[in-house]
Design an enzyme around this catalytic site. Structure first.
Site, PDB file in Angstrom:
ATOM      1  N   HIS A 205      20.238  29.538  39.653  1.00 20.40           N
ATOM      2  CA  HIS A 205      21.454  29.591  40.474  1.00 20.40           C
ATOM      3  C   HIS A 205      21.711  28.215  41.089  1.00 20.40           C
ATOM      4  CE1 HIS A 205      20.980  34.006  40.378  1.00 20.40           C
ATOM      5  NE2 HIS A 205      22.270  34.037  40.658  1.00 20.40           N
TER       6      HIS A 205
ATOM      7  N   LYS B 114      22.242  28.618  47.095  1.00 19.80           N
ATOM      8  CA  LYS B 114      21.809  30.011  47.221  1.00 19.80           C
ATOM      9  C   LYS B 114      20.660  30.104  48.220  1.00 19.80           C
ATOM     10  CE  LYS B 114      20.552  34.126  44.614  1.00 19.80           C
ATOM     11  NZ  LYS B 114      21.453  34.977  45.409  1.00 19.80           N
TER      12      LYS B 114
HETATM   13  N1  LIG Z   1      26.254  41.277  44.352  1.00 22.16           N
HETATM   14  C1  LIG Z   1      26.896  40.308  43.684  1.00 22.16           C
HETATM   15  O1  LIG Z   1      27.547  40.548  42.653  1.00 22.16           O
HETATM   16  C2  LIG Z   1      26.832  38.893  44.208  1.00 22.16           C
HETATM   17  C3  LIG Z   1      27.469  37.837  43.524  1.00 22.16           C
HETATM   18  C4  LIG Z   1      27.465  36.567  44.104  1.00 22.16           C
HETATM   19  C5  LIG Z   1      26.828  36.367  45.330  1.00 22.16           C
HETATM   20  N2  LIG Z   1      26.198  37.407  45.942  1.00 22.16           N
HETATM   21  C6  LIG Z   1      25.578  37.283  47.264  1.00 22.16           C
HETATM   22  O2  LIG Z   1      26.626  37.305  48.228  1.00 22.16           O
HETATM   23  C7  LIG Z   1      26.264  36.535  49.377  1.00 22.16           C
HETATM   24  C8  LIG Z   1      27.350  35.510  49.677  1.00 22.16           C
HETATM   25  O3  LIG Z   1      27.459  34.599  48.596  1.00 22.16           O
HETATM   26  P1  LIG Z   1      28.439  33.319  48.676  1.00 22.16           P
HETATM   27  O4  LIG Z   1      28.140  32.562  47.444  1.00 22.16           O
HETATM   28  O5  LIG Z   1      29.834  33.712  48.983  1.00 22.16           O
HETATM   29  O6  LIG Z   1      27.803  32.557  49.957  1.00 22.16           O
HETATM   30  P2  LIG Z   1      28.505  31.481  50.915  1.00 22.16           P
HETATM   31  O7  LIG Z   1      27.381  30.784  51.616  1.00 22.16           O
HETATM   32  O8  LIG Z   1      29.505  30.668  50.168  1.00 22.16           O
HETATM   33  O9  LIG Z   1      29.309  32.387  51.986  1.00 22.16           O
HETATM   34  C9  LIG Z   1      28.671  33.147  52.970  1.00 22.16           C
HETATM   35  C10 LIG Z   1      29.670  33.403  54.087  1.00 22.16           C
HETATM   36  O10 LIG Z   1      29.092  34.324  55.026  1.00 22.16           O
HETATM   37  C11 LIG Z   1      29.537  33.932  56.319  1.00 22.16           C
HETATM   38  N3  LIG Z   1      28.724  34.558  57.371  1.00 22.16           N
HETATM   39  C12 LIG Z   1      27.585  34.147  57.936  1.00 22.16           C
HETATM   40  N4  LIG Z   1      27.187  35.004  58.904  1.00 22.16           N
HETATM   41  C13 LIG Z   1      28.116  35.994  58.934  1.00 22.16           C
HETATM   42  C14 LIG Z   1      28.270  37.184  59.700  1.00 22.16           C
HETATM   43  N5  LIG Z   1      27.411  37.509  60.671  1.00 22.16           N
HETATM   44  N6  LIG Z   1      29.318  38.002  59.437  1.00 22.16           N
HETATM   45  C15 LIG Z   1      30.210  37.670  58.471  1.00 22.16           C
HETATM   46  N7  LIG Z   1      30.117  36.541  57.732  1.00 22.16           N
HETATM   47  C16 LIG Z   1      29.085  35.717  57.958  1.00 22.16           C
HETATM   48  C17 LIG Z   1      29.483  32.418  56.278  1.00 22.16           C
HETATM   49  O11 LIG Z   1      30.245  31.829  57.325  1.00 22.16           O
HETATM   50  C18 LIG Z   1      30.076  32.179  54.885  1.00 22.16           C
HETATM   51  O12 LIG Z   1      31.491  32.137  54.973  1.00 22.16           O
HETATM   52  C19 LIG Z   1      24.870  35.974  49.066  1.00 22.16           C
HETATM   53  O13 LIG Z   1      23.882  36.841  49.577  1.00 22.16           O
HETATM   54  C20 LIG Z   1      24.821  36.002  47.529  1.00 22.16           C
HETATM   55  O14 LIG Z   1      23.501  36.084  47.020  1.00 22.16           O
HETATM   56  C21 LIG Z   1      26.201  38.657  45.405  1.00 22.16           C
END
Ligand SMILES: NC(=O)c1ccc[n+]([C@@H]2O[C@H](COP(=O)([O-])OP(=O)(O)OC[C@H]3O[C@@H](n4cnc5c(N)ncnc54)[C@H](O)[C@@H]3O)[C@@H](O)[C@H]2O)c1
Length: 247
Positions: free
Chosen positions: A135, A139
């Site tokens: 990744h 991440k």
């Molecule tokens: N299940 C899936 O299909 C899938 C796919 C991609 C990513 N993910 C997961 O999704 C998550 C997010 O990924 P990303 O790439 O968008 O990350 P990212 O770091 O780009 O975004 C994370 C966001 O969460 C926000 N955040 C932090 N604390 C928060 C809170 N208390 N309440 C609400 N928002 C808050 C941050 O400000 C940021 O905007 C990760 O855990 C990643 O592993 C899952």
């Protein structure tokens, strides 16, 4: 559909684009900076919440949605050590939730293939098995939630392996940690701009068998998450993408 985006990072923004193109509206965009404004969410102004935030924020967000009786689709990974408690609460209180370590349709097909292959390889002691995931460097968690799901599917069938062990590989010359024969290795690599790459590898002295899923963009995750959000409205209980796709 009125959607609250809990987490407005890479995934939140990808979901917003598709949701708007499908005629849905985004009524909340919650990120770390405005997480405290989240309390007013209720069924009066939100049909469904979609959480792609951070491992240490996801459980609190789920609980807030339960309190407000708002259905929630959870994409965040890295919180699954608390899954059993959340599941029990969801069922006991008649809440609505979808969870998946990966919302892409391709990965859910890959999960199915992994289960079939694990069943076929069970008892073939000449083969060792490992998982590799790659990744992007931002991440937060490792091994990836997808890799842990793949590992648990293999552990359910394989008699040689009883647990998985994660190993984060920073550089090719990182000293290798010891691995017991009963441990299923998940090797995690972090390389710039890689959306998500997963391999399951079986190896014997004679040959190797490998299955792989490669995500080319975040579009697949975002599309699946919206499909899950449309599906959960009006239902009670806890579901996974497998239930929705009926694979
Ligand atoms: N299940 C899936 O299909 C899938 C796919 C991609 C990513 N993910 C997961 O999704 C998550 C997010 O990924 P990303 O790439 O968008 O990350 P990212 O770091 O780009 O975004 C994370 C966001 O969460 C926000 N955040 C932090 N604390 C928060 C809170 N208390 N309440 C609400 N928002 C808050 C941050 O400000 C940021 O905007 C990760 O855990 C990643 O592993 C899952």
């Amino acid at each position: 559909m009125k959607i609250a985006l809990l987490g407005y990072g890479k995934m939140g923004k990808a979901i917003e684009k598709i949701a708007i193109a499908k005629g849905h509206s985004i009524v909340y965009k919650v990120s770390l900076e405005n997480a405290f404004d989240f309390m007013p969410i209720s069924l009066e102004n939100v049909d469904v919440a979609i959480d792609f935030s951070m491992p240490d924020a996801a459980v609190e967000n789920i609980l807030k949605c339960f309190e407000a009786k708002v259905p929630i689709v959870v994409g965040t990974t890295g919180w699954y050590d608390q899954f059993d408690e959340i599941k029990e609460k969801c069922l006991n209180e008649g809440q609505s939730m979808v969870h998946s370590t990966n919302y892409s349709i391709g990965v859910n097909i890959f999960y199915k293939l992994n289960k079939i292959l694990a069943k076929m390889m069970a008892g073939l002691d000449d083969y060792d098995v490992m998982i590799e995931e790659i990744h992007h460097t931002e991440k937060k968690d490792h091994p990836s939630g997808t890799a842990i799901t793949l590992a648990n599917q293999i552990l359910a069938e394989n008699q040689q392996k009883t647990s998985y062990k994660g190993r984060l590989v920073y550089q090719a010359n990182t000293p290798s940690q010891s691995l017991k024969p009963n441990e299923l290795l998940i090797e995690s690599k972090r390389i710039a701009d890689v959306t998500g790459d997963h391999f399951v590898k079986y190896e014997s002295v004679i040959d190797g068998i490998e299955i792989r899923h490669v995500a080319k963009s975040r579009y697949g995750f975002a599309k699946g998450a919206i499909m899950a959000a449309e599906w959960i409205i009006g239902k009670k209980g806890i579901y996974s993408m497998e239930d929705i796709l009926k694979l």
